[in-house]
Every structure is written in C-alpha cells, then in structure tokens.
Design a protein around this motif. Structure first.
Motif, mmCIF file in Angstrom:
data_model
loop_
_atom_site.group_PDB
_atom_site.id
_atom_site.type_symbol
_atom_site.label_atom_id
_atom_site.label_comp_id
_atom_site.label_asym_id
_atom_site.label_seq_id
_atom_site.Cartn_x
_atom_site.Cartn_y
_atom_site.Cartn_z
ATOM 1 N N GLY A 236 2.548 -4.288 -35.259
ATOM 2 C CA GLY A 236 3.650 -3.514 -35.835
ATOM 3 C C GLY A 236 3.381 -3.060 -37.250
ATOM 4 O O GLY A 236 3.741 -1.931 -37.632
ATOM 5 N N ILE A 237 2.731 -3.908 -38.045
ATOM 6 C CA ILE A 237 2.475 -3.534 -39.444
ATOM 7 C C ILE A 237 1.396 -2.461 -39.534
ATOM 8 O O ILE A 237 1.371 -1.654 -40.471
ATOM 9 C CB ILE A 237 2.107 -4.778 -40.282
ATOM 10 N N ILE A 238 0.491 -2.418 -38.546
ATOM 11 C CA ILE A 238 -0.511 -1.347 -38.499
ATOM 12 C C ILE A 238 0.178 -0.015 -38.230
ATOM 13 O O ILE A 238 -0.124 1.002 -38.877
ATOM 14 C CB ILE A 238 -1.565 -1.638 -37.399
ATOM 15 N N THR A 239 1.144 -0.029 -37.305
ATOM 16 C CA THR A 239 1.921 1.191 -37.024
ATOM 17 C C THR A 239 2.674 1.636 -38.272
ATOM 18 O O THR A 239 2.745 2.838 -38.583
ATOM 19 C CB THR A 239 2.914 0.924 -35.869
ATOM 20 N N GLU A 240 3.228 0.663 -39.000
ATOM 21 C CA GLU A 240 3.959 0.980 -40.226
ATOM 22 C C GLU A 240 3.039 1.624 -41.266
ATOM 23 O O GLU A 240 3.432 2.591 -41.954
ATOM 24 C CB GLU A 240 4.573 -0.307 -40.787
ATOM 25 N N LYS A 257 -1.930 5.363 -32.852
ATOM 26 C CA LYS A 257 -2.663 4.089 -32.846
ATOM 27 C C LYS A 257 -3.185 3.761 -31.458
ATOM 28 O O LYS A 257 -4.348 3.364 -31.290
ATOM 29 C CB LYS A 257 -1.728 2.973 -33.332
ATOM 30 N N VAL A 258 -2.328 3.917 -30.454
ATOM 31 C CA VAL A 258 -2.692 3.524 -29.084
ATOM 32 C C VAL A 258 -3.744 4.466 -28.496
ATOM 33 O O VAL A 258 -4.721 4.020 -27.885
ATOM 34 C CB VAL A 258 -1.429 3.488 -28.189
ATOM 35 N N LYS A 259 -3.582 5.760 -28.684
ATOM 36 C CA LYS A 259 -4.462 6.736 -28.018
ATOM 37 C C LYS A 259 -5.729 7.057 -28.810
ATOM 38 O O LYS A 259 -6.791 7.284 -28.221
ATOM 39 C CB LYS A 259 -3.690 8.040 -27.760
ATOM 40 N N LYS A 290 -10.920 9.969 -38.613
ATOM 41 C CA LYS A 290 -11.603 9.051 -39.525
ATOM 42 C C LYS A 290 -10.607 8.494 -40.540
ATOM 43 O O LYS A 290 -10.645 7.292 -40.864
ATOM 44 C CB LYS A 290 -12.742 9.763 -40.241
ATOM 45 N N THR A 291 -9.710 9.361 -41.023
ATOM 46 C CA THR A 291 -8.669 8.902 -41.949
ATOM 47 C C THR A 291 -7.764 7.885 -41.266
ATOM 48 O O THR A 291 -7.394 6.861 -41.855
ATOM 49 C CB THR A 291 -7.835 10.096 -42.446
ATOM 50 N N LEU A 292 -7.410 8.176 -40.004
ATOM 51 C CA LEU A 292 -6.589 7.260 -39.221
ATOM 52 C C LEU A 292 -7.281 5.894 -39.088
ATOM 53 O O LEU A 292 -6.660 4.845 -39.282
ATOM 54 C CB LEU A 292 -6.325 7.857 -37.832
ATOM 55 N N ALA A 293 -8.587 5.939 -38.807
ATOM 56 C CA ALA A 293 -9.351 4.695 -38.645
ATOM 57 C C ALA A 293 -9.430 3.919 -39.960
ATOM 58 O O ALA A 293 -9.423 2.674 -39.950
ATOM 59 C CB ALA A 293 -10.747 5.007 -38.127
ATOM 60 N N GLY A 333 -2.302 -6.033 -29.374
ATOM 61 C CA GLY A 333 -3.123 -5.521 -30.477
ATOM 62 C C GLY A 333 -4.611 -5.511 -30.186
ATOM 63 O O GLY A 333 -5.379 -4.783 -30.833
ATOM 64 N N SER A 334 -5.045 -6.316 -29.220
ATOM 65 C CA SER A 334 -6.482 -6.371 -28.905
ATOM 66 C C SER A 334 -6.956 -5.144 -28.128
ATOM 67 O O SER A 334 -8.152 -4.983 -27.892
ATOM 68 C CB SER A 334 -6.802 -7.639 -28.113
ATOM 69 N N ASN A 335 -6.030 -4.274 -27.716
ATOM 70 C CA ASN A 335 -6.410 -3.024 -27.056
ATOM 71 C C ASN A 335 -7.007 -2.012 -28.035
ATOM 72 O O ASN A 335 -7.542 -0.985 -27.614
ATOM 73 C CB ASN A 335 -5.188 -2.383 -26.378
ATOM 74 N N LEU A 336 -6.901 -2.288 -29.327
ATOM 75 C CA LEU A 336 -7.405 -1.363 -30.343
ATOM 76 C C LEU A 336 -8.912 -1.159 -30.205
ATOM 77 O O LEU A 336 -9.675 -2.124 -30.107
ATOM 78 C CB LEU A 336 -7.077 -1.914 -31.733
ATOM 79 N N LYS A 337 -9.342 0.078 -30.197
ATOM 80 C CA LYS A 337 -10.754 0.413 -30.007
ATOM 81 C C LYS A 337 -11.622 -0.158 -31.134
ATOM 82 O O LYS A 337 -11.232 -0.124 -32.298
ATOM 83 C CB LYS A 337 -10.901 1.938 -29.941
ATOM 84 N N HIS A 338 -12.771 -0.710 -30.758
ATOM 85 C CA HIS A 338 -13.769 -1.265 -31.677
ATOM 86 C C HIS A 338 -13.298 -2.516 -32.422
ATOM 87 O O HIS A 338 -13.944 -2.941 -33.385
ATOM 88 C CB HIS A 338 -14.225 -0.207 -32.707
ATOM 89 N N LEU A 339 -12.191 -3.109 -31.974
ATOM 90 C CA LEU A 339 -11.707 -4.326 -32.638
ATOM 91 C C LEU A 339 -12.703 -5.473 -32.464
ATOM 92 O O LEU A 339 -12.931 -6.252 -33.394
ATOM 93 C CB LEU A 339 -10.333 -4.719 -32.066
ATOM 94 N N ARG A 340 -13.285 -5.576 -31.296
ATOM 95 C CA ARG A 340 -14.214 -6.678 -31.022
ATOM 96 C C ARG A 340 -15.415 -6.633 -31.961
ATOM 97 O O ARG A 340 -15.853 -7.654 -32.486
ATOM 98 C CB ARG A 340 -14.677 -6.611 -29.564
#
Length: 461
Positions: A236-240, A257-259, A290-293, A333-340
């Motif tokens: 939630g704080i990432i979305t914020e 964030k999701v897509k 890139k800014t989003l990331a 939250g673990s669905n986030l791309k490249h989190l691993r």
C-alpha cells in the motif's frame, strides 16, 4: 454436508478480505469448496480502525464463499498481523508429580498454560506459545518429549504478543458478522504452512509475506520457529508513493504498479512510457517506466533493509544459524516484477516466490496460485489441523470409553467365575463326604481271649 466435514480460513487484510472453504480429501490434499473476496474498507496496516466497515466487508466475503461452496459458514480461523505484534523468547519448567508415568500431551499443555500466565506490558496479551525444544531432567535438545519419563519438564518457548485492544476488535468484528472464531493465528505462521516445505524449515528459511499494509516475517531453523515480526509497511505504501510521485489518483497508481511496476530501474528503458488518462477533460499524462521503477525501488529497498535488520537480529549471518534455504517471498506484494533479484542483492540470500497451490487438489484454473492467497490458504490449513486434532481426541475418548466398558465386563465376568469357583467345592465336598455305616468292628486279641475264658468257665459249670 455437515459442518464437521469442512473448515474456513478468514484473512482480514488491509486491502482485501478473503474467506476460503475447504476440506481434506482421501489423499490428504485440500479440496477447495468455495472462495469469497471483498475489498477491505476498515483495516489500516493490519489493524481495524472502522468496526462497521470491517463487519460489512467480512459479511460480503463470507456470503460469496457460502454461495460458491453451497454450505453454511459458522466457524472461522482468523489471521492477525499489525505493527503491534512482537515476540520474545522464554524458558519455563514444571515438576511432574508422578515421574514414573510417561510424559503426555497434558503435561505439555500444563507447561504452556504456565507460560501463558506471564505478566505482559499493560494492554498486551499472549497470542501464541510455541515450544522450540524441550529438556527432560538432564537431557536437552529434545524435539518430542511425549512418551519419555522424567521429573522435570522444561522448554524454550517463542511467545507471540499483541495489543489486547486490536485482538478484541478483530474478535468483535467476527462475532458481529454472525461468526464464531475457532482460532486466532499469526499471519506469517499461516503463510508458512501454505508455502514452505519441511526441508526448507529444517535447513533454515525466512518467509517474507508482503501484504497490503504490513510485511510479515517468520524464520525457521531445524524445523523450529525461531523469530517472528511484523514490519508496518507493505504494498500500500508503494502505491501511495507512486500516487504522490506521479501526481495521479490512487486507482491509476495501483494499476501502474501491478501492470508495469518493476523493483529494478536499471532493467527498464528510458524510452518506454505509459499514458494515464486525464481527469475530467484534462490532458493525458505520460509516465516513464524507468521513473516509475525508481519510485518503487526506493520504497522496496527500504522494506528489504528492514527485513535485513530482522535477519541480523535473529543471527542469520552466523554460521550456526545460517539460512541455507534462503528467503521465500509471498503475499500480493511479491508479484512485483524483479523483486526476487533485488531481494537476492539486498539480503545476500537466494530467494524464490512462494505459491500457495501446492497443497490444493482442485485448483485447475490456477485462481488460487497467486501468492496473495498464501495467508488465507494457510489459515484454512490451520483450521483443518484443529478439526483433525478434535476428531482424533473424540476417537481416543470413544476408544478409552470402549476399553473401559470391556475391562468392566471382563472384571464382572471374572468376579462371577470366582464366585462360582468358591461355591462348587462346597457342593462337591457335600456330595463327596463319606457316609458312616454301622458295620461291626473286628474284635481285638484281648477281647477274644476274654470271650474264650468266659466260655470255658460256663462249660465247666
């Protein structure tokens, strides 16, 4: 279908409330009967802050689960998290009255009950008392003391504590939604049931459940729970952050964030943009991926540093406590791309994404495969485990009762046999007693001599 045949897990999360109905099939796997999902409106960072909205969300999720399962829902196993959760280590012991008898589950429960009497800080309440290892008299490092003999039973415990007010609020919401709370379980423990293997728990592993409002951590080593904690930050704080950084509404920030979100800016191109529709005729807005990331990366790195701090607090970087199985990331939250990849770099441990469908028998459409269902499936598994224990206890009680009746019957039979045995000899003795007859006895030598003398004198006369 009887209520005893199925169980229900209820996950009261910050972003969603999920109710899952299931039962165990003949092969020991879980058969899902129904799933209900509703938006969570009254929970913030895992803590209920609006009773009526939370009750309505629970009712909506449960109603959908009842409809899809076709069964009534009465009892639920509920998860708890939030920044108020803390844990501590404690050792305690009891002296057994009869050391000649072997240790039973009742002795362990007595020891747990003694730990539950610990004096906590004002407003706190013990949620879990989790035994780590036991010691019987002078023998230590015992995993299962049941069946052993000893006078002193001692154990190290991992005690999970939470704020009494938060616990009472959850209980009230469940009760006023027309449900009975079967058990209250710490969410990272529930998630670990759903996504961790026995081998991972044995080797050493940390589960990091990134939810909407909190990130929950549980560390296992030698198949024993070693450390638990809750970090008050989640998806939630990432979305914020995206909402504030890109000056867009929360709905669009969540979709971005999701897509399109990524935890590693270096893997995104500068030339890639996504267009966000303007509000009420305002011009559309273009946002660089890139800014989003970069926005996402800053917050995710902060959360992972907090995870690293907890790993250090446990001692995961020491040789004896090393987590050979690394980290398992789960939760929405673990669905986030490249989190691993970022987790590997930040913590130095290998990580994987934990999916919760390994124990599910009928998830053909892969609906429950997402890690966001890990906690709710884990709560269902916990509820099934509680039902199994109750079933075993009832069966043992019936068996003991049957054995008692058999023993009583045998004792009565033996008593009757003994009574007959005591009566028979008297009867036999009565019939076997020799009958006295009136046969003349044979005269002695003196008597014969006197008879002859007497006869001689009579003849002389």
């Amino acid at each position: 279908m009887e209520n005893q045949e199925y169980s229900v897990g209820l996950d009261i999360g910050t972003t969603k409330i999920v109710a899952i109905v299931g039962r165990r099939n003949a092969h020991g796997k879980i058969e899902i009967l129904g799933v209900g999902k509703a938006k969570s409106l009254g929970v913030h960072k895992g803590i209920v802050n609006n009773i009526s909205q939370t009750i309505n969300s629970i009712k909506a999720a449960v109603a959908e689960a009842q409809s899809s399962a076709g069964v009534p829902i009465h009892k639920v196993t509920v998860g708890i998290a939030g920044k108020h959760i803390r844990s501590l280590q404690h050792s305690d012991y009891i002296m057994r009255e009869n050391p000649d008898r072997f240790i039973t589950d009742d002795d362990i429960e007595a020891l747990k009950d003694q730990v539950k009497k610990l004096v906590m800080l004002p407003g706190e309440e013990i949620i879990h008392v989790l035994p780590q290892e036991y010691k019987v008299d002078s023998e230590g490092e015992i995993q299962e003391p049941v069946g052993m003999h000893g006078k002193r039973l001692e154990a190290n415990f991992h005690v999970v504590v939470g704020q009494m007010g938060s616990i009472r609020n959850i209980a009230r919401c469940v009760r006023e939604a027309g449900l009975e709370m079967e058990a209250l379980t710490l969410e990272p423990l529930a998630s670990s049931e759903a996504v961790l293997t026995k081998e991972e728990k044995e080797a050493g592993v940390a589960i990091v459940d990134i939810g909407g409002g909190t990130t929950d951590i549980a560390i296992f080593k030698d198949n024993i729970i070693r450390h638990t904690c809750v970090i008050p930050y989640g998806g939630g704080i990432i979305t914020e952050d995206i909402k504030e950084g890109c000056s867009i509404i929360e709905k669009h920030a969540e979709q971005l964030k999701v897509k399109f979100g990524s935890a590693v800016p270096e893997l995104e191109k500068d030339s890639t943009f996504v267009t966000i529709p303007g509000l009420h005729g305002r011009p559309d807005k273009e946002i660089s991926l890139k800014t989003l990331a970069q926005i996402i990366n800053a917050r995710v790195e902060e959360i992972l540093e907090m995870v690293n701090t907890e790993l250090k607090a446990y001692g995961a970087f020491e040789q004896k406590k090393k987590l050979i199985a690394g980290i398992v990331l789960t939760g929405g939250g673990s669905n986030l791309k490249h989190l691993r990849q970022l987790a590997n770099y930040t913590t130095g441990f290998d990580s994987r994404i934990g999916f919760a469908n390994e124990y599910i028998a009928n998830d053909k459409n892969q609906y429950l495969k997402g890690p966001e269902f890990a906690t709710s499936i884990g709560l269902l598994m916990e509820s099934l485990k509680i039902r199994d224990k109750k079933t075993v206890a009832v069966e043992e009680e019936i068996e003991i009762e049957a054995d008692t009746k058999v023993e009583q019957k045998e004792a009565q039979t033996n008593a009757n046999a003994e009574s007959q045995t005591q009566t028979t000899p008297q009867i036999e003795e009565e019939f076997k007693t020799p009958v006295q007859t009136s046969r003349p006895s044979k005269p002695t030598f003196g008597q014969s001599l006197m008879e002859k003398v007497k006869k001689f004198f009579e003849e002389v006369e």
